[in-house]
Design a protein around this motif. Structure first.
Motif, PDB file in Angstrom:
ATOM      1  N   ASP A   1       0.536  -1.605   0.178  1.00  0.00           N
ATOM      2  CA  ASP A   1      -0.262  -0.472   0.203  1.00  0.00           C
ATOM      3  C   ASP A   1       0.833   1.446  -0.362  1.00  0.00           C
ATOM      4  O   ASP A   1       0.600   2.055  -0.672  1.00  0.00           O
ATOM      5  N   ILE A   2       2.009   1.452   0.489  1.00  0.00           N
ATOM      6  CA  ILE A   2       2.945   2.528   0.766  1.00  0.00           C
ATOM      7  C   ILE A   2       3.626   2.503  -0.487  1.00  0.00           C
ATOM      8  O   ILE A   2       3.662   3.233  -0.929  1.00  0.00           O
ATOM      9  N   LEU A   3       3.853   1.486  -1.789  1.00  0.00           N
ATOM     10  CA  LEU A   3       4.754   1.822  -2.914  1.00  0.00           C
ATOM     11  C   LEU A   3       3.707   2.034  -3.521  1.00  0.00           C
ATOM     12  O   LEU A   3       3.676   2.917  -4.362  1.00  0.00           O
ATOM     13  N   HIS A   4       2.122   1.825  -3.136  1.00  0.00           N
ATOM     14  CA  HIS A   4       1.052   2.515  -4.095  1.00  0.00           C
ATOM     15  C   HIS A   4       1.082   3.758  -4.353  1.00  0.00           C
ATOM     16  O   HIS A   4       0.345   4.779  -5.375  1.00  0.00           O
ATOM     17  N   MET A   5       0.961   4.257  -2.953  1.00  0.00           N
ATOM     18  CA  MET A   5       0.818   5.586  -2.459  1.00  0.00           C
ATOM     19  C   MET A   5       2.269   6.098  -3.074  1.00  0.00           C
ATOM     20  O   MET A   5       1.544   7.633  -3.526  1.00  0.00           O
ATOM     21  N   MET A   6       3.020   5.495  -3.245  1.00  0.00           N
ATOM     22  CA  MET A   6       4.228   6.390  -3.478  1.00  0.00           C
ATOM     23  C   MET A   6       4.591   6.061  -5.169  1.00  0.00           C
ATOM     24  O   MET A   6       5.439   7.110  -5.907  1.00  0.00           O
ATOM     25  N   GLY A   7       3.779   6.210  -5.536  1.00  0.00           N
ATOM     26  CA  GLY A   7       3.682   5.656  -7.380  1.00  0.00           C
ATOM     27  C   GLY A   7       4.728   4.665  -7.319  1.00  0.00           C
ATOM     28  O   GLY A   7       5.162   4.443  -9.248  1.00  0.00           O
ATOM     29  N   ARG A   8       4.952   3.332  -6.699  1.00  0.00           N
ATOM     30  CA  ARG A   8       5.739   3.032  -6.831  1.00  0.00           C
ATOM     31  C   ARG A   8       5.803   1.224  -6.955  1.00  0.00           C
ATOM     32  O   ARG A   8       6.293   0.368  -6.600  1.00  0.00           O
ATOM     33  N   ASP A   9       4.522   0.895  -7.447  1.00  0.00           N
ATOM     34  CA  ASP A   9       3.917  -0.478  -8.048  1.00  0.00           C
ATOM     35  C   ASP A   9       5.653  -1.466  -8.181  1.00  0.00           C
ATOM     36  O   ASP A   9       5.395  -1.989  -8.831  1.00  0.00           O
ATOM     37  N   ASP A  10       6.214  -0.659  -9.337  1.00  0.00           N
ATOM     38  CA  ASP A  10       7.602  -1.291 -10.055  1.00  0.00           C
ATOM     39  C   ASP A  10       8.267  -1.972  -8.475  1.00  0.00           C
ATOM     40  O   ASP A  10       9.349  -3.312  -9.550  1.00  0.00           O
ATOM     41  N   ILE A  11       8.646  -1.849  -7.691  1.00  0.00           N
ATOM     42  CA  ILE A  11       9.551  -2.263  -6.454  1.00  0.00           C
ATOM     43  C   ILE A  11       8.734  -3.467  -5.948  1.00  0.00           C
ATOM     44  O   ILE A  11       7.778  -3.610  -5.705  1.00  0.00           O
ATOM     45  N   PRO A  12       9.713  -4.928  -6.897  1.00  0.00           N
ATOM     46  CA  PRO A  12       9.229  -6.203  -6.127  1.00  0.00           C
ATOM     47  C   PRO A  12       9.619  -6.320  -4.029  1.00  0.00           C
ATOM     48  O   PRO A  12       9.578  -5.008  -3.861  1.00  0.00           O
ATOM     49  N   VAL A  13       9.046  -6.983  -4.214  1.00  0.00           N
ATOM     50  CA  VAL A  13       9.113  -6.777  -2.281  1.00  0.00           C
ATOM     51  C   VAL A  13       8.946  -8.569  -1.938  1.00  0.00           C
ATOM     52  O   VAL A  13       8.025  -9.551  -2.831  1.00  0.00           O
ATOM     53  N   GLY A  14       9.887  -8.944  -1.432  1.00  0.00           N
ATOM     54  CA  GLY A  14      10.235 -10.456  -1.301  1.00  0.00           C
ATOM     55  C   GLY A  14       9.670 -11.110   0.174  1.00  0.00           C
ATOM     56  O   GLY A  14      10.483 -10.093   0.927  1.00  0.00           O
ATOM     57  N   LEU A  15       9.089 -12.353   0.110  1.00  0.00           N
ATOM     58  CA  LEU A  15       8.683 -12.525   2.133  1.00  0.00           C
ATOM     59  C   LEU A  15       9.861 -13.539   2.378  1.00  0.00           C
ATOM     60  O   LEU A  15      10.442 -14.689   1.594  1.00  0.00           O
ATOM     61  N   GLY A  16      10.527 -13.370   3.365  1.00  0.00           N
ATOM     62  CA  GLY A  16      11.313 -14.104   3.993  1.00  0.00           C
ATOM     63  C   GLY A  16      11.425 -15.478   5.507  1.00  0.00           C
ATOM     64  O   GLY A  16       9.320 -14.980   4.665  1.00  0.00           O
ATOM     65  N   ASN A  17      11.689 -16.064   5.431  1.00  0.00           N
ATOM     66  CA  ASN A  17      11.444 -17.263   6.670  1.00  0.00           C
ATOM     67  C   ASN A  17      10.492 -16.308   6.927  1.00  0.00           C
ATOM     68  O   ASN A  17      10.587 -15.165   8.029  1.00  0.00           O
ATOM     69  N   THR A  18       9.893 -17.359   8.134  1.00  0.00           N
ATOM     70  CA  THR A  18       8.892 -17.313   9.600  1.00  0.00           C
ATOM     71  C   THR A  18       9.550 -17.477  10.823  1.00  0.00           C
ATOM     72  O   THR A  18       9.337 -17.524  12.151  1.00  0.00           O
ATOM     73  N   THR A  19      10.414 -18.500  10.415  1.00  0.00           N
ATOM     74  CA  THR A  19      11.408 -18.081  11.897  1.00  0.00           C
ATOM     75  C   THR A  19      12.478 -18.081  11.346  1.00  0.00           C
ATOM     76  O   THR A  19      12.715 -17.564  10.587  1.00  0.00           O
ATOM     77  N   ALA A  20      13.871 -18.125  12.677  1.00  0.00           N
ATOM     78  CA  ALA A  20      15.451 -17.647  13.270  1.00  0.00           C
ATOM     79  C   ALA A  20      16.127 -19.437  12.183  1.00  0.00           C
ATOM     80  O   ALA A  20      15.773 -20.342  11.992  1.00  0.00           O
ATOM     81  N   LEU A  21      17.024 -18.442  11.504  1.00  0.00           N
ATOM     82  CA  LEU A  21      18.254 -19.510  11.153  1.00  0.00           C
ATOM     83  C   LEU A  21      18.479 -20.746  11.575  1.00  0.00           C
ATOM     84  O   LEU A  21      18.827 -20.824  12.829  1.00  0.00           O
ATOM     85  N   GLY A  22      18.150 -21.376  10.698  1.00  0.00           N
ATOM     86  CA  GLY A  22      18.752 -23.445  11.256  1.00  0.00           C
ATOM     87  C   GLY A  22      16.856 -24.083  12.321  1.00  0.00           C
ATOM     88  O   GLY A  22      17.268 -25.041  12.616  1.00  0.00           O
ATOM     89  N   ILE A  23      16.249 -23.293  12.302  1.00  0.00           N
ATOM     90  CA  ILE A  23      15.229 -23.505  12.583  1.00  0.00           C
ATOM     91  C   ILE A  23      14.322 -23.950  12.214  1.00  0.00           C
ATOM     92  O   ILE A  23      13.486 -23.617  11.195  1.00  0.00           O
ATOM     93  N   PRO A  24      13.204 -25.022  12.054  1.00  0.00           N
ATOM     94  CA  PRO A  24      12.526 -25.938  11.042  1.00  0.00           C
ATOM     95  C   PRO A  24      11.582 -25.000  11.054  1.00  0.00           C
ATOM     96  O   PRO A  24      11.120 -23.655  11.638  1.00  0.00           O
ATOM     97  N   THR A  25      10.401 -24.529   9.313  1.00  0.00           N
ATOM     98  CA  THR A  25       9.525 -24.503   9.552  1.00  0.00           C
ATOM     99  C   THR A  25       8.603 -24.205  10.597  1.00  0.00           C
ATOM    100  O   THR A  25       8.484 -23.059  10.442  1.00  0.00           O
ATOM    101  N   LEU A  26       8.363 -25.274  10.426  1.00  0.00           N
ATOM    102  CA  LEU A  26       7.073 -24.869  12.055  1.00  0.00           C
ATOM    103  C   LEU A  26       7.293 -25.101  13.012  1.00  0.00           C
ATOM    104  O   LEU A  26       6.912 -24.990  14.249  1.00  0.00           O
ATOM    105  N   GLY A  27       8.992 -24.786  13.082  1.00  0.00           N
ATOM    106  CA  GLY A  27       9.207 -24.264  14.706  1.00  0.00           C
ATOM    107  C   GLY A  27       8.900 -23.488  15.721  1.00  0.00           C
ATOM    108  O   GLY A  27       9.301 -22.102  14.656  1.00  0.00           O
TER     109      GLY A  27
END
Length: 584
Positions: free
Chosen positions: A260-286
């Motif tokens: 929404d902020i990128l849209h407000m500022m006219g920068r829908d060209d900037i990609p957004v990448g989602l990282g892990n939901t857990t810390a390094l070395g922890i299982p995905t559901l940990g």
């Protein structure tokens, strides 16, 4: 009780999806079908159906239309084998002549009780699965169990001419499509001229500045930093991408606020990448150290709504979407994918500057998965940490009082911080000591009040004023100035020597020993050959003025200021020239 054993017997079959697709006569049916397309499950819906049927037909022994029911003697397991062994972990038995609550010696409640996330008793070497069963439900005999009516399986469809397997599946579609108590409108009927528009700038004949990736965890300070970076002239900063940590101050679906902020500022060209939901070395559901972030006031519940202000932002067509087998192209891009995409677009000899405002999980994963990453990274600006070098300054980890010298961003993933800070990457550290000098609501708000406002400066002023008011009036919000200090990293990266900084080179090391009392602390290590540039001081008055002046700059300003403005656009037709017709 409607356990998974029963809900798992309601499957989303091809026949059900096909039937659902043909029966969408109400807005709510349409919405539910869209949810089904995004890996929706029927567990909760089935549980609601079974409960409602029991209420209609009598809760004690009444017939249920949707599920087979039977009485069982069950208990929730609170300990682990070997039962009856004493190790000091079980408050029901340890130190008591008679077990509490009349529990049975040698029963399922008399063994080891899991003491925490990293309880060594529960860990199985070489496996991501533990052996502890705390919280399991089991059928037992004797007084430790409770007689409960339990749903065991979904009943088959009584209509032999229907393609649906289960009675509940048929009822579910019938109820959703009833005209009574139906929804009054969807977004297209609420706004007759609703349309989705992506705003992408055209920078012609412009020499672009240094490529930057902003890595954030969606705290309030991070959003102000993002707006500041978007306001910085493209000739100085070329923001290539935004990476989001899923193990920081907000849940991953809050990535919509970034869009929404990128849209407000006219920068829908900037990609957004989602990282892990857990810390390094922890299982995905940990689990991980994100337990230190409050869930209520000043924590997840406020960050996820940007303290109630997220709804005032214009709504971007880009939204978070989980992975879907049917439409994999629609899913949320991942941080590593966005990193690789940006890297491929670099000109020969060009390097990326990275600003991290949250846990260093994304940066660690990038450096570990892309062994040559350091060759294309100019410098990493790390906002976080408190260097423990003999002083008496404490960290900001107020929810873990035993850890006096850690800072949130480093504590949330200490192993990732150790991986990055002790790597061959060039690091500029903006520690808590420097952040605290920038954490004055009065100074920043005073600077913002002396400027000609833009949509974005008004939004920042409203957000920071709200945080200041909450901190003054509510004890649970005492920590909110830590978010204000985080903005320093972006301003320092852009302004550099303009802030009259004092910088020291220090050999640092990060403690990452899975001990909550020391995890995340940064110490001086004379044995380390790695020197980190540490911001120790700067001119606070210049900082506040530069931040305010940048937000007030009319250049690269918001193309659409608010959701109210967006609603007005959606309520008026567009004429033949593509302009919105003005109301008379």
């Amino acid at each position: 009780m409607i356990p998974l054993d029963a809900t798992n017997t309601i499957s989303v079959t091809e026949e059900f999806v096909s039937e659902f697709q043909q029966h969408q006569q109400t807005y709510e049916a349409q919405y539910c079908f869209q949810s089904l397309d995004k890996s929706y499950y029927m567990w909760d819906s089935f549980a609601a159906g079974v409960a409602l049927s029991s209420m209609r037909n009598g809760e004690v022994d009444g017939e249920n239309e949707f599920s087979e029911l039977e009485y069982m003697n069950i208990t929730v397991i609170t300990s682990n084998k070997p039962y009856g062994k004493r190790d000091g972990s079980n408050p029901f038995f340890d130190g008591r002549a008679t077990p509490k609550l009349g529990l049975k010696e040698g029963g399922v409640h008399s063994g080891h009780v899991q003491t925490g996330i990293r309880d060594s008793f529960c860990l199985v070497p070489g496996s991501n699965r533990g052996r502890c069963e705390d919280g399991y439900t089991r059928e037992v005999s004797g007084p430790e169990g409770v007689r409960v009516r339990v749903a065991t399986r979904a009943k088959p469809n009584t209509d032999k001419n229907s393609s649906l397997e289960k009675e509940f599946s048929k009822s579910f579609l019938e109820v959703l499509n009833r005209p009574e108590q139906t929804g009054l409108f969807n977004i297209n009927t609420q706004f007759p001229y609703y349309r989705e528009v992506l705003y992408k700038p055209v920078f012609r004949n412009v020499s672009r500045g240094k490529p930057v990736i902003f890595d954030m965890d969606m705290s309030p300070g991070d959003f102000v930093s993002l707006i500041y970076l978007l306001k910085t002239p493209i000739e100085v900063i070329d923001l290539k991408a935004v990476l989001v940590n899923g193990n920081g101050w907000a849940n991953i679906a809050s990535i919509d606020i970034v869009y929404d902020i990128l849209h407000m500022m006219g920068r829908d060209d900037i990609p957004v990448g989602l990282g892990n939901t857990t810390a390094l070395g922890i299982p995905t559901l940990g689990c991980n150290n994100s337990y230190a972030i409050p869930h209520g006031s000043g924590g997840f519940i406020d960050s996820d709504t940007l303290y109630g202000l997220a709804r005032s932002l214009p709504r971007s067509p880009r939204r978070y979407a989980p992975e879907s087998l049917d439409h994999p192209e629609d899913r949320q891009p991942l941080a590593l994918e966005v990193w690789q995409s940006v890297r491929k677009q670099l000109d020969p000899g060009e390097k990326i500057t990275v600003l991290t405002n949250g846990p260093l999980t994304n940066m660690a994963n990038i450096s570990l998965s892309d062994r040559d990453a350091s060759s294309v990274i100019e410098r990493v600006y790390v906002v976080g940490g408190l260097i423990k070098d003999g002083g008496d300054e404490n960290g900001n980890l107020f929810t873990v009082p035993s850890n006096k010298h850690a800072e949130f961003n480093i504590f949330l993933d200490p192993l990732a911080a150790k991986t990055v800070l002790e790597s061959d990457l060039k690091i500029a550290l903006i520690p808590l000591t420097a952040q605290r000098k920038a954490a004055s609501f009065r100074a920043v708000l005073a600077a913002l009040e002396d400027i000609q406002h833009t949509h974005e400066s008004k939004f920042v002023h409203e957000l920071l004023s709200l945080l200041q008011e909450l901190q003054i009036k509510q004890k649970l919000y005492h920590h909110l100035d830590i978010f204000l200090g985080e903005i320093l990293g972006a301003v320092y990266m852009v302004e550099g020597s303009g802030l009259k900084p004092s910088v020291e080179l220090k050999p640092v090391s990060v403690i990452a020993n899975t001990n909550k009392s020391t995890d995340g602390q940064i110490v001086i290590s004379k044995n380390s050959a790695k020197l980190v540039r540490v911001l120790s001081d700067f001119d606070g008055e210049i900082y506040s003025k530069q931040l305010a002046n940048s937000l007030a700059n009319k250049r690269q300003s918001a193309v659409i200021g608010s959701f109210e403005e967006q609603k007005a656009i959606w309520s008026r037709p567009v004429n033949s020239s593509g302009n919105i017709k003005k109301q008379k």
